[in-house]
Motif scaffolding. Structure first.
Motif, PDB file in Angstrom:
ATOM      1  N   GLY A  14      13.994  43.128  44.583  1.00  0.00           N
ATOM      2  CA  GLY A  14      13.734  44.061  45.676  1.00  0.00           C
ATOM      3  C   GLY A  14      12.267  44.147  46.047  1.00  0.00           C
ATOM      4  O   GLY A  14      11.419  44.468  45.206  1.00  0.00           O
ATOM      5  N   PRO A  17       8.956  49.473  48.077  1.00  0.00           N
ATOM      6  CA  PRO A  17       7.771  50.018  47.415  1.00  0.00           C
ATOM      7  C   PRO A  17       7.764  49.824  45.895  1.00  0.00           C
ATOM      8  O   PRO A  17       6.731  49.468  45.317  1.00  0.00           O
ATOM      9  N   GLY A  19       9.450  47.524  43.883  1.00  0.00           N
ATOM     10  CA  GLY A  19       9.319  46.122  43.491  1.00  0.00           C
ATOM     11  C   GLY A  19       7.947  45.563  43.828  1.00  0.00           C
ATOM     12  O   GLY A  19       7.329  44.855  43.012  1.00  0.00           O
ATOM     13  N   GLU A  37      14.069  39.120  47.214  1.00  0.00           N
ATOM     14  CA  GLU A  37      14.427  40.106  48.242  1.00  0.00           C
ATOM     15  C   GLU A  37      15.576  39.582  49.095  1.00  0.00           C
ATOM     16  O   GLU A  37      15.526  38.481  49.606  1.00  0.00           O
ATOM     17  N   GLY A  43       9.207  45.940  52.318  1.00  0.00           N
ATOM     18  CA  GLY A  43       9.081  47.379  52.571  1.00  0.00           C
ATOM     19  C   GLY A  43      10.350  48.168  52.305  1.00  0.00           C
ATOM     20  O   GLY A  43      10.303  49.382  52.195  1.00  0.00           O
ATOM     21  N   PRO A 271      20.352  48.644  44.132  1.00  0.00           N
ATOM     22  CA  PRO A 271      21.169  49.805  43.764  1.00  0.00           C
ATOM     23  C   PRO A 271      21.767  49.649  42.360  1.00  0.00           C
ATOM     24  O   PRO A 271      22.331  48.603  42.028  1.00  0.00           O
ATOM     25  N   ARG A 328      17.837  63.803  63.871  1.00  0.00           N
ATOM     26  CA  ARG A 328      16.390  64.028  63.933  1.00  0.00           C
ATOM     27  C   ARG A 328      15.830  63.065  64.965  1.00  0.00           C
ATOM     28  O   ARG A 328      16.356  61.962  65.132  1.00  0.00           O
ATOM     29  N   GLY A 427      12.650  52.829  40.913  1.00  0.00           N
ATOM     30  CA  GLY A 427      12.753  53.150  42.341  1.00  0.00           C
ATOM     31  C   GLY A 427      13.823  54.159  42.687  1.00  0.00           C
ATOM     32  O   GLY A 427      14.256  54.961  41.861  1.00  0.00           O
ATOM     33  N   ASN A 429      17.161  53.780  44.829  1.00  0.00           N
ATOM     34  CA  ASN A 429      18.534  53.387  44.497  1.00  0.00           C
ATOM     35  C   ASN A 429      18.583  52.701  43.138  1.00  0.00           C
ATOM     36  O   ASN A 429      19.616  52.681  42.483  1.00  0.00           O
ATOM     37  N   ASN A 435      14.076  59.655  45.150  1.00  0.00           N
ATOM     38  CA  ASN A 435      12.626  59.463  45.052  1.00  0.00           C
ATOM     39  C   ASN A 435      12.001  59.134  46.391  1.00  0.00           C
ATOM     40  O   ASN A 435      12.535  58.308  47.137  1.00  0.00           O
ATOM     41  N   GLN A 437       8.512  57.465  48.288  1.00  0.00           N
ATOM     42  CA  GLN A 437       7.736  56.262  47.960  1.00  0.00           C
ATOM     43  C   GLN A 437       6.885  56.431  46.710  1.00  0.00           C
ATOM     44  O   GLN A 437       6.819  55.546  45.875  1.00  0.00           O
TER      45      GLN A 437
HETATM   46  C1  FAD Z   1      15.116  58.705  56.579  1.00  0.00           C
HETATM   47  C2  FAD Z   1      14.179  58.566  55.426  1.00  0.00           C
HETATM   48  C3  FAD Z   1      12.924  59.156  55.471  1.00  0.00           C
HETATM   49  C4  FAD Z   1      12.034  59.030  54.401  1.00  0.00           C
HETATM   50  N1  FAD Z   1      10.820  59.639  54.492  1.00  0.00           N
HETATM   51  C5  FAD Z   1       9.921  59.459  53.501  1.00  0.00           C
HETATM   52  C6  FAD Z   1       8.630  60.034  53.605  1.00  0.00           C
HETATM   53  O1  FAD Z   1       8.314  60.751  54.570  1.00  0.00           O
HETATM   54  N2  FAD Z   1       7.736  59.778  52.612  1.00  0.00           N
HETATM   55  C7  FAD Z   1       8.063  59.005  51.532  1.00  0.00           C
HETATM   56  O2  FAD Z   1       7.191  58.778  50.682  1.00  0.00           O
HETATM   57  N3  FAD Z   1       9.301  58.497  51.383  1.00  0.00           N
HETATM   58  C8  FAD Z   1      10.241  58.700  52.337  1.00  0.00           C
HETATM   59  N4  FAD Z   1      11.487  58.162  52.206  1.00  0.00           N
HETATM   60  C9  FAD Z   1      11.860  57.500  50.950  1.00  0.00           C
HETATM   61  C10 FAD Z   1      11.385  56.034  50.848  1.00  0.00           C
HETATM   62  O3  FAD Z   1      11.914  55.302  51.920  1.00  0.00           O
HETATM   63  C11 FAD Z   1      11.877  55.470  49.524  1.00  0.00           C
HETATM   64  O4  FAD Z   1      11.489  56.328  48.471  1.00  0.00           O
HETATM   65  C12 FAD Z   1      11.327  54.100  49.160  1.00  0.00           C
HETATM   66  O5  FAD Z   1      11.493  53.147  50.166  1.00  0.00           O
HETATM   67  C13 FAD Z   1      12.041  53.636  47.885  1.00  0.00           C
HETATM   68  O6  FAD Z   1      11.490  52.433  47.452  1.00  0.00           O
HETATM   69  P1  FAD Z   1      12.328  51.443  46.545  1.00  0.00           P
HETATM   70  O7  FAD Z   1      11.519  50.226  46.384  1.00  0.00           O
HETATM   71  O8  FAD Z   1      12.796  52.143  45.343  1.00  0.00           O
HETATM   72  O9  FAD Z   1      13.678  51.139  47.361  1.00  0.00           O
HETATM   73  P2  FAD Z   1      13.938  50.481  48.768  1.00  0.00           P
HETATM   74  O10 FAD Z   1      12.940  50.893  49.762  1.00  0.00           O
HETATM   75  O11 FAD Z   1      15.375  50.757  49.024  1.00  0.00           O
HETATM   76  O12 FAD Z   1      13.764  48.920  48.485  1.00  0.00           O
HETATM   77  C14 FAD Z   1      14.696  48.203  47.716  1.00  0.00           C
HETATM   78  C15 FAD Z   1      14.669  46.746  48.144  1.00  0.00           C
HETATM   79  O13 FAD Z   1      15.627  46.040  47.348  1.00  0.00           O
HETATM   80  C16 FAD Z   1      16.315  45.114  48.176  1.00  0.00           C
HETATM   81  N5  FAD Z   1      17.631  44.797  47.585  1.00  0.00           N
HETATM   82  C17 FAD Z   1      18.709  45.604  47.489  1.00  0.00           C
HETATM   83  N6  FAD Z   1      19.740  44.934  46.929  1.00  0.00           N
HETATM   84  C18 FAD Z   1      19.291  43.699  46.643  1.00  0.00           C
HETATM   85  C19 FAD Z   1      19.885  42.542  46.079  1.00  0.00           C
HETATM   86  N7  FAD Z   1      21.175  42.520  45.686  1.00  0.00           N
HETATM   87  N8  FAD Z   1      19.147  41.428  45.946  1.00  0.00           N
HETATM   88  C20 FAD Z   1      17.841  41.394  46.336  1.00  0.00           C
HETATM   89  N9  FAD Z   1      17.226  42.461  46.914  1.00  0.00           N
HETATM   90  C21 FAD Z   1      17.935  43.603  47.051  1.00  0.00           C
HETATM   91  C22 FAD Z   1      16.444  45.856  49.507  1.00  0.00           C
HETATM   92  O14 FAD Z   1      16.685  44.948  50.574  1.00  0.00           O
HETATM   93  C23 FAD Z   1      15.073  46.536  49.598  1.00  0.00           C
HETATM   94  O15 FAD Z   1      14.132  45.746  50.246  1.00  0.00           O
HETATM   95  C24 FAD Z   1      12.410  58.289  53.240  1.00  0.00           C
HETATM   96  C25 FAD Z   1      13.677  57.702  53.192  1.00  0.00           C
HETATM   97  C26 FAD Z   1      14.562  57.842  54.254  1.00  0.00           C
HETATM   98  C27 FAD Z   1      15.929  57.224  54.178  1.00  0.00           C
END
Ligand code: FAD
Length: 474
Positions: A14, A17, A19, A37, A43, A271, A328, A427, A429, A435, A437
């Protein structure tokens, strides 16, 4: 996690943020790593979409944190492109706009004096005799705001966001998200605090990259890319294990090409449910069943372009009104003027909360753009024919759902996952945790430290940490 040897080769799932942060730190430490990814961009949910010179987020992403190492990375990477922006947001309900956070005169006029009086009585009633049980969101909110205000403001919007009744959402979710909020504290903040010394919080202003959150992640990817590899369109479909040790990861591209990545350590932000479902040999039934009970809420953004300089001054507006489906509306040029190519144009992001494969999700892009334009007209923002273009982005699994059973399932999964010697779920999911970012990044930072022998409990991030987040139920 027991392994203490220096990691030789880390495989990260992934490029969101979490990864990217893991890869960025490992790269700085000179540790070889590969980032897999599924998508074509970096992102994750925090990406910024580029469309004909317009930039828009999946939702709007404010940057706020109390975690120093996270803040340091933001500044280190963005430097002068990290803006401090003023914040304005309101709630639209029954053809009226209410400031959020609350402004008493505006709220009183909007709700009407008699209704406000009834709201106050209902609040007094609950203060005298609170609900004994506080297990679900409805009980949690009623105990802090009274039944009438809950029904007026909270119920419709929260159910729009989650797609399930408030009685099915765990109270912990609200407690984690909006700790310390009540009608009393809201009124205190609105009436008393402004007279005293005012502390600037996320409520007044927030940091935001010049060209959206994706700008940060694109820059981080550039820095990683110089030394390590980010592989796009690599969907992780198999996690090969030997007992509690991960051996390799198999990916599949959209054209069916399969590749196996071996490593000494594995970080996963995919996830949690899919991580466990794809383990080979298959994991015990009890754990698999717990994983398959984890649910998600999906999300789509309909970005609409209008040839008009000023439409509304807010960064975003919450649409509590049940007469339209939009939840929204973001006005991205108010987040940063650099989000539009020409100040004569505006790009509004209409946010729809839905379930993957439900009616809304399956509508064509054209139908969604038409619906968005019509809803904008219905709530009096612009006329439908003023919308000159649009773009739709569907984001599956935007929100991990905290339903009534999730805590037990997570506990079962956590006990199992923690036994692996070289696997680190991180992260949002990746840990099925609400969580932002900063906390997603922090779990990645701590995971890397654990690889070098530290013993952080990643599951505790964002449970007992003081978090001066804006207090809103979404
Ligand atoms: C509507 C909304 C508003 C938000 N507002 C804010 C805010 O104002 N401020 C803030 O800080 N945060 C905010 N967030 C939260 C923020 O988006 C997340 O906390 C952050 O992106 C989580 O990072 P992550 O890397 O854990 O997961 P993700 O961003 O979900 O990244 C996971 C990555 O893994 C990849 N992936 C998934 N499955 C697989 C697979 N099988 N094989 C390979 N790759 C895979 C996905 O494609 C993705 O690129 C908001 C979220 C939402 C939905």
């Amino acid at each position: 996690m027991t392994q203490k040897t220096t990691p030789e080769k880390v495989v990260i799932i992934g490029a969101g943020p979490a990864g990217l942060t893991a890869s960025y730190i490992l790269t700085q430490k000179g540790i070889s790593n590969s980032l897999l990814e599924k998508d074509t961009v970096v992102g994750g949910i925090s990406r910024t979409v580029h469309y004909k010179g317009f930039h828009f987020d999946i939702g709007g992403h404010r940057f706020f944190t109390k975690v120093k190492p996270v803040e340091a990375i933001w500044h280190e990477v963005l430097r002068n492109d990290f803006l401090l922006r003023p914040r304005l947001s309101r709630i639209y309900y029954k053809q009226k706009f209410f400031y959020y956070p609350l402004k008493p005169v505006n709220a009183l006029l909007g709700l009407g004096f008699f209704n406000s009086f009834l709201i106050f009585l209902s609040y007094l009633k609950i203060r005298i005799k609170p609900l004994e049980k506080e297990e679900n969101l409805e009980q949690w909110v009623i105990n802090r705001f009274g039944k009438r205000l809950y029904k007026t403001f909270f119920k419709t919007y929260t159910e729009k966001v989650w797609g399930i009744p408030c009685t099915e959402i765990r109270a912990e979710w609200a407690a984690q998200r909006i700790r310390g909020l009540s009608l009393r504290s809201a009124l205190w903040n609105a009436i008393v605090k402004p007279r005293g010394k005012k502390i600037k919080t996320l409520i007044d202003e927030f940091h935001y990259p010049k060209k959206g959150p994706g700008q940060l992640w694109e820059k981080v990817a550039e820095k990683i890319g110089e030394k390590n590899n980010i592989y796009f369109e690599r969907d992780v479909v198999r996690i090969e294990r030997d007992g509690f040790k991960i051996l390799s990861i198999k990916t599949k591209t959209p054209t069916g090409e399969k590749t196996v990545y071996a490593g000494s350590h594995f970080i996963s932000s995919m996830p949690l449910r899919h991580l466990l479902e794809n383990m080979k040999p298959k994991i015990p039934d009890e754990i698999l069943q717990a994983a398959q009970c984890l649910k998600y809420r999906d999300f789509l953004t309909v970005a609409l372009i209008i040839k008009k300089r000023d439409i509304f001054p807010d960064n975003w507006i919450y649409i509590h009104d049940p007469s339209v489906q939009v939840g929204r509306i973001q006005n991205f040029k108010n987040w940063s003027p650099f989000m539009v190519p020409d100040p004569e144009y505006t790009c509004l992001g209409l946010e729809y909360f839905c379930f993957e494969k439900d009616g809304l999700w399956n509508k064509s892009d054209e139908a969604l753009i038409r619906q968005g334009a019509k809803e904008l007209e219905q709530i009096g923002i612009v006329r439908a024919e003023e919308v000159i273009d649009g773009s739709v982005v569907r984001m599956p699994k935007a929100y991990p759902v905290y339903d009534s059973g999730y805590q037990n399932h997570i506990k079962t999964i956590q006990d199992f996952v923690d036994r692996f010697e070289n696997l680190y779920p991180v992260g949002r999911n990746g840990m099925h945790k609400y969580n932002n970012q900063d906390h997603a990044m922090y779990t990645a930072i701590l995971a890397v430290e654990n690889m070098f022998g530290a013993k952080h409990n990643l599951w505790e991030v964002n449970t007992d940490m003081e978090y001066h987040e804006e207090q809103k139920l979404s």
